[in-house]
Design an enzyme around this catalytic site. Structure first.
Site, PDB file in Angstrom:
ATOM      1  CD  GLU A 285      -3.322   0.579   2.072  1.00 48.30           C
ATOM      2  OE1 GLU A 285      -4.041   0.048   1.251  1.00 48.30           O
ATOM      3  OE2 GLU A 285      -3.480   0.922   3.249  1.00 48.30           O
TER       4      GLU A 285
ATOM      5  CE  LYS B  49      -2.940   3.282   6.173  1.00 47.52           C
ATOM      6  NZ  LYS B  49      -2.986   2.072   7.067  1.00 47.52           N
TER       7      LYS B  49
ATOM      8  CE  LYS C  43      -7.690  -0.337   1.121  1.00 43.81           C
ATOM      9  NZ  LYS C  43      -6.828  -0.004   2.351  1.00 43.81           N
TER      10      LYS C  43
ATOM     11  CD  GLU D  18     -11.652  -3.228   4.186  1.00 40.95           C
ATOM     12  OE1 GLU D  18     -10.887  -2.969   3.590  1.00 40.95           O
ATOM     13  OE2 GLU D  18     -12.237  -2.689   4.960  1.00 40.95           O
TER      14      GLU D  18
ATOM     15  CG  ASN E  75      -9.346  -3.959   7.435  1.00 43.15           C
ATOM     16  OD1 ASN E  75      -8.517  -3.939   7.980  1.00 43.15           O
ATOM     17  ND2 ASN E  75      -9.718  -2.645   6.812  1.00 43.15           N
TER      18      ASN E  75
ATOM     19  CD  GLU F 163      -8.528  -5.633   3.182  1.00 41.66           C
ATOM     20  OE1 GLU F 163      -9.062  -5.924   2.147  1.00 41.66           O
ATOM     21  OE2 GLU F 163      -8.814  -4.471   3.847  1.00 41.66           O
ATOM     22  CB  SER F 164      -5.394  -3.916   8.901  1.00 36.57           C
ATOM     23  OG  SER F 164      -5.996  -3.252   7.882  1.00 36.57           O
TER      24      SER F 164
END
Ligand SMILES: O=C(O)c1ccccc1NCC(=O)[C@H](O)[C@H](O)COP(=O)(O)O
Length: 375
Positions: free
Chosen positions: A160, A162, A223, A272, A294, A329-330
């Site tokens: 990502e 970000k 995103k 998601e 997520n 994710e994350s």
């Protein structure tokens, strides 16, 4: 009110065939999905201040009515994020009517309703659809993930780009999206995720466009917090290969309609989910190829990687049967985190903070996986 606003047809954007077949009550169907956040057109302007005030009051009442219908339909599917449906109002006015947003995700969505209306005013839908049709062809996001997983034996990486986030603030001061994208690609990322939200993530559509123009070959995920079809066409028009659809924000009806648009444009949708109810809803929808779990609650910011494990223990079989790839994710920082979600059943991971915070985000990839990734 009808006389002032014109016929119901005037108030809603044309419905897709899917929308026309929707099981939603007709009152909700008339404004859902994409038109829910659109300003209502008027037949003619008011002739005096008194008339103008009366018109504003009626528009306000009508928008609140729309919001109630949209939010009731969403709540019946367990969606807690409300829409205000007043894209031309100020946030102060919105908050006077609806109270403060209940959490950060709701706040982001309320701002997004206003942003989308502004985007539509600058670049009308018809023009954006035309330019999406002329964009260079999409690259296969799903295929790139499946191939990288097979090649490396570890989850494929969606790296990502970000700069900042609401939970962590600025992650990288010296932020050059193209330099970061090239570094990720060089060190084996299968795909890239480019944050385009400006207010909360300091991203931009321009960043995505720049990366695409820099001839980075990895497929690109836009995103964004998608609430309107306009955003999907816009993302495609600037070169996106995939878009994010968040089940916590979108009704089943929205998801189905947006998936149809993605399909038509050759875009992959990363759908998601965060909890059990969202997973169950999404698994009932045909045509989903990629599900992101997520680990971060977008409402509370709490990150818990066991979320991936819990949801896959229950739904892993159904997901495999449908040939769906799962993205974890994350909150992934080291090889143990990656191994944990891989053992739970993910084929890909979406990682931002732990890479972008390192001096060399490309080299950080080997640190995250415990080995170099092959192209
Ligand atoms: O990152 C946040 O703080 C955030 C807050 C509210 C809504 C969404 C948010 N993040 C979006 C993401 O899903 C992450 O950027 C992505 O999964 C990467 O996470 P990480 O590796 O932890 O940066």
């Amino acid at each position: 009110m009808e006389a002032l606003l014109g016929s119901p047809k005037l108030r809603a954007s044309p419905l897709s065939p899917a929308a026309a077949r929707s099981p939603l009550p007709s009152r909700v169907r008339a404004i859902a999905p994409a038109a829910a956040s659109r300003p209502r057109p008027l037949r003619s302007g008011p002739k005096s201040t008194v008339q103008a005030l009366a018109r504003d009051e009626m528009l306000n009442a009508a928008a609140l009515e729309d919001a109630k219908a949209v939010n009731d339909a969403a709540a019946s599917q367990g969606i807690r994020i409300r829409r205000h449906c007043r894209p031309t109002a100020s946030m102060k006015e919105v908050e006077e009517e609806m109270g403060a947003p209940r959490n950060i995700l709701e706040k982001i969505i309320w701002d997004k309703e206003i942003e989308v209306a502004q985007g539509l005013a600058r670049n009308p839908l018809k023009e954006v659809i035309e330019s999406a049709g002329k964009a260079p062809p999409t690259r296969d996001f799903y295929g790139a993930l499946a191939a990288a997983y097979k090649r490396n034996g570890v989850p494929a990486l969606i790296a990502e780009v970000k700069k900042a986030s609401p939970s962590r603030g600025v992650l990288r001061e010296n932020f050059d999206p193209v330099e970061i994208a090239r570094a990720y690609e060089k060190h084996g990322a299968a795909c890239l995720s480019i944050l385009t939200d400006e207010k909360y993530f300091q991203g931009s559509f321009e960043n995505l466009q720049k990366v695409r123009k820099a001839e980075v070959k990895c497929p690109l995920l836009c995103k964004e917090f998608v609430i309107d079809e306009w955003q999907i066409y816009y993302a495609r028009s600037i070169g996106a290969d995939a878009v994010l659809l968040i089940a916590a924000v979108l009704t089943d009806h929205d998801l189905k309609y947006f998936l149809q648009i993605c399909n038509k444009l050759g875009l992959t949708a990363l759908v998601e989910v965060h909890d059990e109810r969202e997973m169950e809803r999404v698994l009932k929808i045909d045509g989903v190829q990629l599900i992101g779990i997520n680990n971060r609650s977008l409402e509370t910011f709490i990150v818990d990687t066991s979320n991936t494990k819990t949801l896959l223990e229950k739904h892993g079989d159904a997901i495999r049967e449908k040939g769906i790839l799962v993205v974890g994710e994350s909150g992934l920082f080291n090889p143990d985190d990656v191994a944990y979600v891989q053992n739970a059943g993910v084929s890909a991971v979406l990682v931002g903070e732990s890479l972008v915070k390192q001096e060399d985000p490309g080299r950080a990839i080997a640190g995250l996986f415990g080995k170099e990734l092959l192209h």
